[in-house]
Design an enzyme around this catalytic site. Structure first.
Site, PDB file in Angstrom:
ATOM      1  NE  ARG A  43       0.937 -31.586  -1.642  1.00 32.54           N
ATOM      2  CZ  ARG A  43       0.306 -30.609  -2.288  1.00 32.54           C
ATOM      3  NH1 ARG A  43       0.790 -30.139  -3.423  1.00 32.54           N
ATOM      4  NH2 ARG A  43      -0.804 -30.093  -1.824  1.00 32.54           N
ATOM      5  CG  ASP A 119      -1.791 -18.603  -0.022  1.00 33.60           C
ATOM      6  OD1 ASP A 119      -1.403 -18.826   1.137  1.00 33.60           O
ATOM      7  OD2 ASP A 119      -1.683 -19.420  -0.951  1.00 33.60           O
ATOM      8  NE  ARG A 121      -0.956 -21.672   1.388  1.00 37.31           N
ATOM      9  CZ  ARG A 121      -1.274 -22.560   0.448  1.00 37.31           C
ATOM     10  NH1 ARG A 121      -1.392 -23.828   0.767  1.00 37.31           N
ATOM     11  NH2 ARG A 121      -1.472 -22.164  -0.783  1.00 37.31           N
TER      12      ARG A 121
END
Ligand SMILES: [Zn+2]
Length: 197
Positions: A43, A119, A121
């Site tokens: 994850r 986004d 990231r």
């Protein structure tokens, strides 16, 4: 990249090991099971202080993290916890984005109004971390299909979705994730009925 030693981390979800990976002043964390299978469950979780630590209902991050730690403990694998708060815009800007959302903008529109991409990231460190562990194939726990395509040498053999029940505060957030950011979010019938979808 600086790599810390490995330490024990007993949690309410199970007994894990932790190791920190530091790059560009960001202190990332890997929480992993003692026995890593050849194809571990992974994850990739980006920090969300409000969701992860404060129990915020504005997003599903806290629930996703909890789900991930439980599943990783069961199946063997790791949670790669990346310190990129607020989709990479930082905590200060995230609070400003939340204020814009209070005035009716969705998460994507709020980020744009503040001059950021939807986004921001960066997942490039993930591959370095997986390589450090000698991992070549993973089962990825995610609702975000983009995460699958950011690897060069790591093979995602399976994408396992995280099913989270929406609440009245995060329904619109989840809807934006699904419709504007391409997340494969599986909504149950009840949610559909409530929202006429
Ligand atoms: Zn969150």
């Amino acid at each position: 990249m600086k790599i810390s030693e490995i330490a024990n981390l007993p949690t309410k979800y199970g007994k894990f090991k932790i190791q920190s990976f530091m790059e560009n002043d960001k202190e990332h964390l890997v929480i992993f099971t003692e026995n890593l299978p050849e194809i571990p469950l992974v994850r990739i979780h980006s920090e969300c202080l409000t969701g992860d630590a404060l129990g915020s209902l504005k997003c599903d991050c806290g629930e996703q993290l909890e789900y991930a730690l439980k599943e990783v403990n069961k199946q063997g694998g790791m949670v790669i916890y990346l310190r990129q708060e607020g989709r990479g815009i930082g905590l200060f800007n995230k609070v400003n984005a939340y204020a814009l959302q209070d005035r009716g903008l969705d998460t994507v529109e709020a980020n744009h109004q503040l001059g950021f991409e939807a986004d921001m990231r960066d997942f490039s460190i993930v591959e370095k971390i997986l390589k450090h562990f000698g991992i070549k194939k993973i089962k990825l726990l995610t609702n975000n299909p983009k995460k699958e395509f950011s690897f060069k040498d790591i093979k995602v053999i399976k994408r396992i979705p995280i099913i989270i029940k929406p609440n009245p505060y995060n329904i619109n957030y989840l809807k934006t994730k699904k419709e504007k950011l391409g997340h494969k979010i599986e909504f149950n019938e009840k949610w559909r009925n409530n929202n006429g979808k």
